[in-house]
Scaffold this motif. Structure first.
Motif, short mmCIF file in Angstrom:
data_model
loop_
_atom_site.label_atom_id
_atom_site.label_comp_id
_atom_site.label_asym_id
_atom_site.label_seq_id
_atom_site.Cartn_x
_atom_site.Cartn_y
_atom_site.Cartn_z
N THR A 133 0.86 -1.19 0.00
CA THR A 133 0.00 0.00 0.00
C THR A 133 0.89 1.23 0.00
N TYR A 135 2.18 5.32 -0.09
CA TYR A 135 2.06 6.51 0.76
C TYR A 135 0.96 7.42 0.22
N TRP A 142 -8.58 4.89 7.00
CA TRP A 142 -7.72 5.75 7.79
C TRP A 142 -8.47 7.01 8.20
N HIS A 147 -3.29 7.47 3.57
CA HIS A 147 -2.30 6.62 4.22
C HIS A 147 -1.08 7.46 4.62
N ASP A 151 2.78 0.26 3.55
CA ASP A 151 2.64 -1.08 4.10
C ASP A 151 3.58 -2.03 3.36
N TYR A 177 -2.68 1.93 15.33
CA TYR A 177 -1.42 1.31 14.88
C TYR A 177 -1.16 -0.02 15.58
N GLN A 180 3.32 -0.87 18.51
CA GLN A 180 4.22 -0.10 17.66
C GLN A 180 5.56 0.18 18.35
N HIS A 195 1.44 -2.30 13.90
CA HIS A 195 0.69 -3.56 13.77
C HIS A 195 1.53 -4.79 14.15
N VAL A 222 -6.55 -3.07 11.11
CA VAL A 222 -6.00 -3.74 9.93
C VAL A 222 -7.04 -4.69 9.32
N HIS A 226 0.53 -7.33 8.17
CA HIS A 226 1.51 -6.60 7.37
C HIS A 226 2.29 -5.68 8.32
N HIS A 228 3.20 -1.72 8.94
CA HIS A 228 2.99 -0.32 8.58
C HIS A 228 4.27 0.44 8.97
N GLU A 230 6.39 4.19 8.82
CA GLU A 230 6.34 5.63 8.58
C GLU A 230 7.71 6.27 8.81
#
Length: 254
Positions: A133, A135, A142, A147, A151, A177, A180, A195, A222, A226, A228, A230
């Motif tokens: 997925t 940006y 979301w 996003h 991902d 999230y 995390q 996640h 989710v 996967h 996520h 950032e």
């Protein structure tokens, strides 16, 4: 018949003159200890004083005088040899010091290069994966409407790596999230990993490129397992920047 006494430059030096010169040499060498090494009986063998009508002087034989001369030459040569040895030792010390300094500088250069390489090394957070997925992709999934990261495809339990050198500043539950980890990178930027099914680091811990910090999962908001990921300018939500451009700028092929 009258005899004329020889005069001029052809006159043979008298024994008085020769012995006086030898005596002067003895006096000079006495200060260095050379004469002291000669046997007293040898000196005693010579007449104590030559009656010449001149100032009395001590006389010594030719063999003793030659020995004194030889000892003076030997002593001078010994001093020259000692000075040469000391000069050689000093030169060797200087060469050793220069070699040690060069070795120290080379070691410091190697350490700086290794540190520079370490700080500039970045890796992907998931090995041999791809972006599933993009940006700023739009979706009602979301809360912001787009996003804020990317991902990476990953099944549950896949190893998640720190992308570079940094310090963990946040771990635990992050709402949407899920589990995390947030890391402050050495250049002052931040990376977030969401996640996770488990977390393997704690706040304040230093991490290296490729170090495992947790396992991927499906915690939080989710539709399937996967990772996520950032890139941020601060640890807070909303300070995101393009993660693909961020990783590529550090040499990661995404």
């Amino acid at each position: 018949m009258a005899f004329t006494r020889a005069t001029g430059k052809h006159r043979r030096p008298s024994r008085v003159h020769r012995t006086t010169a030898r005596a002067a040499g003895v006096a000079a060498l006495a200060t260095t200890g050379v004469v002291g090494t000669l046997a007293a009986p040898a000196l005693a063998a010579e007449p104590e004083v030559e009656q010449s009508g001149l100032t009395p002087v001590v006389t010594i034989g030719d063999s003793i005088a030659d020995e004194i001369d030889a000892q003076a030459v030997a002593q001078k040569q010994a001093a020259v040899d000692a000075a040469a040895r000391e000069a050689a030792r000093e030169a060797a010390r200087e060469r050793a010091a220069e070699a040690a300094e060069e070795a120290r500088e080379a070691k410091e250069r190697a350490a700086r290069e290794a540190e520079r390489k370490r700080l500039n090394t970045f890796v992907a957070p998931i090995t041999a994966s791809y972006v599933s997925t993009a940006y700023q992709a739009g979706s009602s999934l979301w809360s912001s409407g787009s996003h804020t990261g990317i991902d990476f495809h990953a099944s549950s339990g896949t190893t998640v790596h720190a992308v570079g050198v940094g310090t963990v500043v946040e771990t635990g539950w992050g709402g949407a999230y899920g589990n995390q980890v947030v890391i402050k990178m050495h250049d002052g930027t931040y990376t977030q990993y969401g996640h996770l099914s488990s977390i393997g680091v704690s706040v304040g811990q230093s991490v290296e490129p490729g170090q495992q910090i947790g396992l991927s999962g499906a915690t939080g908001n989710v539709t399937g397992p996967h990772l996520h990921f950032e890139a941020r300018t601060s640890p807070e939500y909303g300070s995101d920047m393009d993660p693909v451009a961020y990783l590529r700028s550090h040499g990661v092929n995404v």
